[in-house]
Motif scaffolding. Structure first.
Motif, mmCIF file in Angstrom:
data_model
loop_
_atom_site.group_PDB
_atom_site.id
_atom_site.type_symbol
_atom_site.label_atom_id
_atom_site.label_comp_id
_atom_site.label_asym_id
_atom_site.label_seq_id
_atom_site.Cartn_x
_atom_site.Cartn_y
_atom_site.Cartn_z
ATOM 1 N N VAL A 101 8.985 -51.623 3.049
ATOM 2 C CA VAL A 101 9.419 -50.240 3.291
ATOM 3 C C VAL A 101 9.026 -49.706 4.671
ATOM 4 O O VAL A 101 9.813 -49.029 5.322
ATOM 5 N N PRO A 160 10.429 -52.395 8.640
ATOM 6 C CA PRO A 160 11.670 -52.737 9.368
ATOM 7 C C PRO A 160 11.806 -52.032 10.727
ATOM 8 O O PRO A 160 12.208 -52.653 11.715
ATOM 9 N N GLN A 161 11.454 -50.745 10.771
ATOM 10 C CA GLN A 161 11.583 -50.000 12.027
ATOM 11 C C GLN A 161 10.583 -50.505 13.075
ATOM 12 O O GLN A 161 10.814 -50.352 14.271
ATOM 13 N N GLU A 220 12.102 -53.650 14.467
ATOM 14 C CA GLU A 220 13.184 -53.218 15.347
ATOM 15 C C GLU A 220 12.611 -52.716 16.677
ATOM 16 O O GLU A 220 13.120 -52.998 17.754
ATOM 17 N N ILE A 256 9.687 -53.510 18.258
ATOM 18 C CA ILE A 256 9.213 -54.530 19.212
ATOM 19 C C ILE A 256 10.392 -55.312 19.786
ATOM 20 O O ILE A 256 10.375 -55.690 20.955
ATOM 21 N N GLY A 299 0.897 -50.364 6.526
ATOM 22 C CA GLY A 299 1.706 -49.146 6.517
ATOM 23 C C GLY A 299 1.800 -48.602 5.110
ATOM 24 O O GLY A 299 2.870 -48.571 4.502
ATOM 25 N N ASP A 300 0.656 -48.211 4.586
ATOM 26 C CA ASP A 300 0.570 -47.724 3.208
ATOM 27 C C ASP A 300 -0.787 -47.051 3.052
ATOM 28 O O ASP A 300 -1.813 -47.651 3.357
ATOM 29 N N GLY A 335 -4.630 -46.707 5.959
ATOM 30 C CA GLY A 335 -3.176 -46.684 6.057
ATOM 31 C C GLY A 335 -2.723 -46.178 7.416
ATOM 32 O O GLY A 335 -3.395 -45.354 8.039
ATOM 33 N N ILE A 336 -1.580 -46.691 7.859
ATOM 34 C CA ILE A 336 -1.042 -46.301 9.169
ATOM 35 C C ILE A 336 0.462 -46.035 9.056
ATOM 36 O O ILE A 336 1.097 -46.442 8.083
ATOM 37 N N GLY A 337 0.999 -45.356 10.072
ATOM 38 C CA GLY A 337 2.430 -45.122 10.135
ATOM 39 C C GLY A 337 3.150 -46.295 10.780
ATOM 40 O O GLY A 337 2.513 -47.243 11.267
ATOM 41 N N THR A 338 4.476 -46.223 10.782
ATOM 42 C CA THR A 338 5.276 -47.346 11.284
ATOM 43 C C THR A 338 5.119 -47.561 12.791
ATOM 44 O O THR A 338 5.133 -48.692 13.264
ATOM 45 N N SER A 339 4.943 -46.476 13.562
ATOM 46 C CA SER A 339 4.702 -46.654 15.004
ATOM 47 C C SER A 339 3.429 -47.453 15.226
ATOM 48 O O SER A 339 3.330 -48.251 16.165
ATOM 49 N N GLU A 340 2.452 -47.237 14.351
ATOM 50 C CA GLU A 340 1.191 -47.978 14.465
ATOM 51 C C GLU A 340 1.349 -49.423 14.000
ATOM 52 O O GLU A 340 0.705 -50.323 14.539
ATOM 53 N N GLU A 364 3.930 -51.074 14.547
ATOM 54 C CA GLU A 364 4.522 -51.668 15.757
ATOM 55 C C GLU A 364 3.436 -51.981 16.806
ATOM 56 O O GLU A 364 3.464 -53.033 17.446
ATOM 57 N N GLN A 365 2.477 -51.074 16.951
ATOM 58 C CA GLN A 365 1.388 -51.296 17.911
ATOM 59 C C GLN A 365 0.574 -52.533 17.546
ATOM 60 O O GLN A 365 0.190 -53.324 18.414
ATOM 61 N N LEU A 402 13.568 -43.745 1.358
ATOM 62 C CA LEU A 402 12.841 -44.580 2.327
ATOM 63 C C LEU A 402 13.434 -45.973 2.439
ATOM 64 O O LEU A 402 12.812 -46.877 2.967
ATOM 65 N N THR A 439 16.571 -48.882 7.109
ATOM 66 C CA THR A 439 15.831 -49.783 7.990
ATOM 67 C C THR A 439 15.882 -49.325 9.444
ATOM 68 O O THR A 439 15.448 -50.030 10.341
ATOM 69 N N ARG A 442 15.405 -45.578 12.106
ATOM 70 C CA ARG A 442 14.651 -44.316 12.123
ATOM 71 C C ARG A 442 15.549 -43.084 12.074
ATOM 72 O O ARG A 442 15.049 -41.967 12.100
ATOM 73 N N SER A 481 1.513 -42.370 3.649
ATOM 74 C CA SER A 481 1.475 -42.548 5.100
ATOM 75 C C SER A 481 2.861 -42.601 5.736
ATOM 76 O O SER A 481 2.985 -42.751 6.941
ATOM 77 N N GLU A 520 5.873 -42.569 7.768
ATOM 78 C CA GLU A 520 6.196 -41.909 9.044
ATOM 79 C C GLU A 520 7.554 -41.219 8.947
ATOM 80 O O GLU A 520 7.883 -40.345 9.745
ATOM 81 N N TRP A 570 9.682 -38.281 11.036
ATOM 82 C CA TRP A 570 11.061 -38.507 11.510
ATOM 83 C C TRP A 570 12.009 -37.455 10.936
ATOM 84 O O TRP A 570 12.901 -36.968 11.624
ATOM 85 N N ILE A 630 -3.184 -38.962 8.634
ATOM 86 C CA ILE A 630 -2.127 -39.941 8.965
ATOM 87 C C ILE A 630 -0.875 -39.195 9.429
ATOM 88 O O ILE A 630 -0.224 -39.591 10.389
ATOM 89 N N ASN A 655 1.108 -39.696 12.950
ATOM 90 C CA ASN A 655 2.537 -40.006 12.946
ATOM 91 C C ASN A 655 3.325 -38.984 13.759
ATOM 92 O O ASN A 655 4.249 -39.335 14.494
ATOM 93 N N ILE A 671 1.787 -47.471 22.597
ATOM 94 C CA ILE A 671 2.052 -48.902 22.779
ATOM 95 C C ILE A 671 2.067 -49.276 24.271
ATOM 96 O O ILE A 671 1.619 -50.349 24.649
ATOM 97 N N LEU A 704 -1.566 -49.635 25.145
ATOM 98 C CA LEU A 704 -2.158 -50.831 24.530
ATOM 99 C C LEU A 704 -1.703 -52.111 25.236
ATOM 100 O O LEU A 704 -2.495 -53.024 25.454
#
Lengths: 468, 210
Positions: free
Chosen positions: A35, A38-39, A42, A44, A127-128, A143-148, A150-151, B30, B33, B35, B81, B83, B87, B105, B109, B177, B180
């Motif tokens: 969940v 995927p983003q 996408e 990276i 991401g949870d 837990g982290i968000g999707t941007s994280e 990606e990081q 959710l 796939t 954003r 969490s 994101e 969005w 979180i 985000n 990013i 980083l």
């Protein structure tokens, strides 16, 4: 300098820091699912980057998967598409995937510990929000968000501000029929749903030390429900015994080396926390929630609070909105209310000990006619173990459904939704409006309480069934 | 990420505490796939009934209240969490969310997506919520560079905190990013020297051999 357990692990993972700003924190383990990834894949790809450390990542499919007929293609088109996307992404980037059909598939926070990926002293992200579960092993897990996500894909690091530290000492002895879920629901009811925001918790005290690893996971799992970044528990002999000989635990000399290191992972006597709380658990009874956030919990024999008993007046609007949604009146008794659904599962309570406990209670009994009760084991390994112990037969004989692993009705992303207006006693972690399906009404409780309610068809104090 | 600096806008008041991300965007949405397009389902079950008709009593369906600033009760964004919540708010058109405190979180985000979480005192929050409910159309000015929020009608002002690093990112549209990636040499160096990593590698190696 004296350090807390959290500080020892944090400091050991700081690569560098921005002046007066966040730290670059190295991440040992990155768990991903269908969940929230995927983003990030996408992202990276759009930047022309590759996965920096694929060996630090483990993937599974859990949130969307059906809990019946997992050998067949997923019927729901969008779910199938998302799960297929994960498979495609893992293949493309050469990441280990425990997808549907794999012997290790399961809820991400169940498989990590049971396979020994999760080890003391690690930094673990996913991401949870329930990544906090892994803190039970003495790791910094959050837990982290999707941007994280990606990081971490791109650099195996995250930019993070150091949270404040809080120590919650749980003291006292709980009676038969009262377990880890009741303990944590009680703690959240005392702190409120936002009471630990900005903090990383260390759970300590006699009542924690005597818990099994699975019980500790239930406690740490719900740290996020009081707003904490995460919660951890110092590793001890119970931790080491659990991890020994797990599939991916260190072996031989590495095991000895690991134990020697893990034994240094405790809070120094002179270390200071930003906040310390002591909670006495003597006299605790089974807990249940009556409202629409996990902080709205009461002892099962107590009445729902009256409006005048709400401490913070700004909470009154939310309190009344919540009771309106649940169809409850302020001040009324919760025992005896009719319920039509019981769900035993989720990353909070779907492990073998949870299933054993529920099975022991329902053995030789029948579920109430009005109730639809289903058990969703946390992983393929838990399911296999339960079957080998004959638990599936016990549940089925009692009229419960015994399903295949996944997140299921915790958040109803698959078919396992509770219909609008219906009450469900659930061993999951969130009772938010619509969490288990639009209009569904969730009451959070322990596996024992959930099993008891399935038998009687109403809100029941499990202790009244013990002598029957 | 788009740059953000001064936002001057009317406000949408939502005086509910502990708004969780399941309300902001329910789990059944959710499954995408990408954003994009989460705004259509922002606050879905508060905004629409089960037939898909707008619920008149919900603030986003009240044409009197529009704008790019959402003002909500305490502990905004708690729970999951996802994101997708940030969005959805951004896609709907919000650029600022004001509350007396945010879930951790959700806050990260938001900052990673150019949605500015402005933390104000409970007193200031209540002032905006009360004023907005009695006088729809009131405007706020949020100035990131000078770190203040102002109720234009009354001139009342409050400063807000934001970390210098994050402020620079938002003002310039930089992502974490980018920073980083500039540290990759140090990260590789860390990997060589960390005794902690050497320990955990034993399990990682086994995983990769699987």
């Amino acid at each position: 300098m004296a350090k807390t357990l959290f500080e020892k692990i944090w400091d050991a993972h700081v690569v560098t820091s921005v002046n007066d700003g966040p730290s670059v924190l190295y991440i040992d383990k990155h768990l991903i699912h269908e969940v929230t990834s995927p983003q990030a894949f996408e992202g990276i790809e759009k930047r022309g980057l590759s996965i920096f450390r694929k060996n630090n990542i483990v993937a599974t499919a859990d949130h969307n998967v059906p809990t019946t007929d997992q050998h067949l293609p997923i019927k729901e088109q969008l779910s199938r598409f998302q799960v297929d996307k994960l498979t495609e992404n893992c293949k493309k980037h050469n990441i280990d995937l425990y997808g549907l059909g794999h012997q290790y598939q399961g809820i991400v926070h169940v498989i990590g510990p049971e396979l020994g990926f999760t080890l003391p002293g690690m930094t673990i992200v996913c991401g949870d929000s329930h990544t906090s579960t892994h803190g039970a092993f003495g790791s910094i897990a959050f837990g982290i968000g999707t941007s994280e996500v990606e990081q971490v894909f791109a650099t195996q690091c995250l930019l993070q501000n150091k949270p404040k530290t809080m120590k919650i000492s749980l003291e006292g002895k709980v009676a038969k029929g009262v377990g880890a879920k009741d303990m944590v629901l009680y703690v959240i009811s005392q702190l409120s749903v936002g009471g630990a925001t900005g903090y990383f918790i260390e759970f300590a005290g006699g009542a924690i030390q005597s818990l099994s690893m699975e019980e500790r996971m239930t406690i740490c799992n719900m740290s996020i429900e009081m707003g904490a970044r995460g919660g951890l528990i110092a590793p001890d002999e119970t931790t080491f015994a659990y991890l020994k000989d797990r599939e991916f635990s260190p072996k031989g000399d590495k095991w000895e080396e690991a134990i020697a290191y893990w034994k240094t992972l405790y809070t120094d006597a002179a270390a200071k926390f930003d906040k310390e709380i002591v909670i006495d658990l003597n006299g605790l009874t089974p807990m249940i929630t009556y409202g629409t956030n996990p902080g709205m919990g009461i002892k099962i024999g107590d009445n729902i609070p009256k409006e005048t008993e709400i401490k913070d007046s700004s909470d009154t609007v939310s309190f009344l909105k919540s009771l309106n949604y649940m169809g409850f009146a302020p001040g009324e008794k919760i025992l005896g209310k009719t319920i039509n659904y019981v769900f035993i599962g989720s990353c909070t309570n779907s492990r073998i000990e949870d299933l054993r406990e529920a099975a022991q209670l329902v053995k030789g009994k029948q579920k109430a006619k009005n109730v639809k009760a289903f058990i969703v084991p946390g992983s393929q390994l838990v399911r296999k173990k339960a079957i080998s112990e004959g638990l599936d037969k016990i549940f089925e004989a009692a009229g419960f459904e015994f399903r295949e692993p996944g997140c299921s009705a915790c958040l109803g992303m698959n078919e396992d939704k509770i219909p609008a207006g219906e009450y469900c006693v659930s061993t999951s972690n969130r009772n938010f409006e619509g969490r288990q399906g639009a209009g569904a009404r969730t009451l959070l409780a322990s596996p024992l309480t959930a099993a008891a309610c399935a038998i009687t068809g109403e809100i029941t104090d499990v202790r009244t069934l013990f002598n029957n | 990420m788009e740059k953000i600096n001064t936002i001057h806008s009317s406000v949408v008041p939502l005086p509910v505490n502990d708004i969780d991300t399941d309300q902001i965007i329910p789990a059944r949405f959710l499954k995408a796939t990408s954003r994009e397009n989460f705004g259509a389902n922002l606050f879905r079950d508060w905004r629409y009934d089960n037939q898909g008709n707008p619920k008149k009593e919900f603030i986003l369906n009240n044409p009197v209240y529009t704008g790019r600033i959402l003002v909500a009760g305490k502990n905004f964004g708690c729970g999951s969490s996802r994101e997708h919540a940030a969005w959805a708010l951004y896609d709907y058109g919000f650029r600022v969310v004001v509350s007396s405190f945010f879930a951790d979180i959700f806050k990260s985000n938001s900052l990673n997506n150019g949605l500015l979480p402005v933390q104000v005192s409970e007193k200031f929050q209540q002032k905006i919520l009360t004023l907005a409910s009695t006088k729809p159309g009131i405007t706020l000015t949020v100035n990131l560079e000078k770190q203040f929020i102002c109720i234009d009608e009354t001139g009342e002002k409050e400063n807000f905190d934001i970390q210098a690093y994050k402020k620079t990112c938002l003002l310039n549209g930089y992502d974490d990013i980018d920073f980083l990636l500039s540290q990759k040499d140090k990260i590789a160096e860390y990997e060589k020297t960390s005794k902690y990593l050497s320990l955990t590698k034993s399990s990682l190696a086994q995983v990769s051999e699987l």
